[in-house]
Design a protein around this motif. Sequence first.
Motif, PDB file in Angstrom:
ATOM      1  N   PHE A  42      -2.624  10.845   4.560  1.00  0.00           N
ATOM      2  CA  PHE A  42      -2.795  11.232   5.856  1.00  0.00           C
ATOM      3  C   PHE A  42      -3.527   9.817   6.692  1.00  0.00           C
ATOM      4  O   PHE A  42      -3.242   9.368   7.785  1.00  0.00           O
ATOM      5  N   LYS A  43      -4.466   9.431   5.829  1.00  0.00           N
ATOM      6  CA  LYS A  43      -5.311   8.304   6.390  1.00  0.00           C
ATOM      7  C   LYS A  43      -4.456   6.857   6.554  1.00  0.00           C
ATOM      8  O   LYS A  43      -4.848   6.162   7.444  1.00  0.00           O
ATOM      9  N   TYR A  44      -3.651   6.445   5.345  1.00  0.00           N
ATOM     10  CA  TYR A  44      -3.320   5.268   5.248  1.00  0.00           C
ATOM     11  C   TYR A  44      -1.836   5.165   5.478  1.00  0.00           C
ATOM     12  O   TYR A  44      -1.503   3.904   5.891  1.00  0.00           O
ATOM     13  N   ALA A  45      -1.021   6.022   5.335  1.00  0.00           N
ATOM     14  CA  ALA A  45       0.411   5.831   5.580  1.00  0.00           C
ATOM     15  C   ALA A  45       0.816   5.919   7.023  1.00  0.00           C
ATOM     16  O   ALA A  45       0.172   6.553   7.860  1.00  0.00           O
ATOM     17  N   SER A  46       1.849   5.108   7.210  1.00  0.00           N
ATOM     18  CA  SER A  46       2.215   4.943   8.784  1.00  0.00           C
ATOM     19  C   SER A  46       3.826   4.586   8.770  1.00  0.00           C
ATOM     20  O   SER A  46       4.095   4.312   7.619  1.00  0.00           O
ATOM     21  N   ASP A  47       4.289   4.990   9.762  1.00  0.00           N
ATOM     22  CA  ASP A  47       5.818   4.523   9.855  1.00  0.00           C
ATOM     23  C   ASP A  47       5.877   2.821  10.091  1.00  0.00           C
ATOM     24  O   ASP A  47       4.889   2.259  10.440  1.00  0.00           O
ATOM     25  N   ILE A  78      10.333  10.103  -0.130  1.00  0.00           N
ATOM     26  CA  ILE A  78      10.020   8.806  -0.740  1.00  0.00           C
ATOM     27  C   ILE A  78      11.151   7.748  -0.643  1.00  0.00           C
ATOM     28  O   ILE A  78      10.789   6.650  -0.198  1.00  0.00           O
ATOM     29  N   HIS A  79      12.365   8.119  -0.988  1.00  0.00           N
ATOM     30  CA  HIS A  79      13.221   7.114  -0.941  1.00  0.00           C
ATOM     31  C   HIS A  79      13.866   6.664   0.635  1.00  0.00           C
ATOM     32  O   HIS A  79      14.123   5.701   0.978  1.00  0.00           O
ATOM     33  N   THR A  80      13.458   7.666   1.314  1.00  0.00           N
ATOM     34  CA  THR A  80      13.509   7.310   2.821  1.00  0.00           C
ATOM     35  C   THR A  80      12.455   6.268   3.484  1.00  0.00           C
ATOM     36  O   THR A  80      12.792   5.460   3.932  1.00  0.00           O
ATOM     37  N   ARG A 102       7.399  10.307   6.176  1.00  0.00           N
ATOM     38  CA  ARG A 102       6.049  10.244   5.848  1.00  0.00           C
ATOM     39  C   ARG A 102       5.531  11.859   6.041  1.00  0.00           C
ATOM     40  O   ARG A 102       4.823  12.280   5.526  1.00  0.00           O
ATOM     41  N   ARG A 103       5.978  12.112   7.063  1.00  0.00           N
ATOM     42  CA  ARG A 103       5.545  13.541   7.650  1.00  0.00           C
ATOM     43  C   ARG A 103       6.053  14.660   6.489  1.00  0.00           C
ATOM     44  O   ARG A 103       5.345  15.600   6.119  1.00  0.00           O
ATOM     45  N   LEU A 110       0.718  -1.136   0.043  1.00  0.00           N
ATOM     46  CA  LEU A 110      -0.039   0.001   0.073  1.00  0.00           C
ATOM     47  C   LEU A 110       0.673   1.138   0.100  1.00  0.00           C
ATOM     48  O   LEU A 110       0.409   2.177  -0.671  1.00  0.00           O
ATOM     49  N   ILE A 111       1.950   1.046   0.841  1.00  0.00           N
ATOM     50  CA  ILE A 111       2.719   2.430   0.791  1.00  0.00           C
ATOM     51  C   ILE A 111       3.425   2.667  -0.466  1.00  0.00           C
ATOM     52  O   ILE A 111       3.711   3.939  -0.991  1.00  0.00           O
TER      53      ILE A 111
END
Length: 434
Positions: free
Chosen positions: A184-189, A121-123, A76-77, A11-12
Amino acid sequence: MRRVKFPKRYLIVILTFICTCVCYVERVGFSIAYTVAADAAGVSQSSKGTILSTFYYGYACSQVPGGWAAQKIGGRRVLLLSFLLWSLTCALIPLDPNRVMILVMARLFVGVAQGFIFPSIHTVLAQWVPPHERSRSVSLTMSGMYLGAATGMLVLPSLVKFRGPQSVFVAEAALGAVWSMLWFKYASDPPPSGFGESLLPIKGSQKLKVENGGNSVRTAKIPWKKILVSLPVWAIVVNNFTFHYALYVLMNWLPTYFEQGLQLSLQEMGSSKMLPYLNMFIFSNIGGVIADHLITKRIMSVTKTRKFLNTIGFMVASLALMALPMFRTSGGAVFFSSLALGFLALGRAGFAVNHMDVAPRYAGIVMGVSNTAGTLAGIIGVDLTGQLLEAAKNANSDLSSPETWRAVFFIPGLLCIFSSFVFLLFSTGERIFD
């Protein structure tokens, strides 16, 4: 029936693919909308080149800071913030070629905001994607650029025709807002155990602070000196410069080449004008699949795989670029521009994934350094092309002559040959930074 769980890292990758797609809809969209507005206002070719290249000045300034910020506070942030900033700018700024200062400041700001995106993105990918999936994951993510460019070339000329150039800005802002909400809704660390970078061994001096259920912040000192004097890193930098020189020149000046060089209307060309970027989308993913196959099946080492795909991609692209001005039909121009951009995208399975090979922990930093070079290529190439065309116009008063465009396409063609040899000599697929 048992439900098949969709891995979060997939998903990411999909969301980062959509991210690059939207970014390049914006870039192509501006060149199309501004070209129409500037031509209607009687703006000179050199002035057009200056405005088109302004984005890249801002973009260059934020590449390395983008990698640093992603390393320190999380990709992500940073990705979300940069997307919100450039989308808001597109929504608020009028497209008026006569209001030069406002347009310059807006393009600079959009460039700065988007400059944080690719290091971030690469991070993110270095943290989420395990090594055996990196080639196809990075290739899929970066192929979004080309699908976005293809979509922009197909849809936006008609939008400009029926709704005016300003409508492009509104559409781009809306796309940016929608993606921001999805991210914001689906991404996470990644979880504490990690998938990619965090699975690698960590030295005692490289402490991790885990907060909020697995949000990791690295306190290790970034090896700036080692990065900046590394020959494998410079091999990536040189190839990134060449790739983006060719890409940005074609992206920003193909509309002018079709309209004035070949006397073709973008509206009348139909779907054929999107083929060069669609070809990039296809070949980028082919390159990623081939690279992962060669590596996982142990047909070639990582180093040989990167060098093989980079060389094939850049050498074929160089021949296609130099042949492009010799063919004066719509079919010939579309074919050779498609061939050039397609094989350049294939070459990304060489140099572009190499950031994560040599420095998985600092992929965002190395990406920031190499993408700074790529952005400088945009500044130099886009502006230089405008100067070349203006000089030719002053001498011949005819932009439809093939001689006018020969230098425009020969320069990136020769750079491709040079860069492929640099990558053959100095690159490696081995990890060189702890």
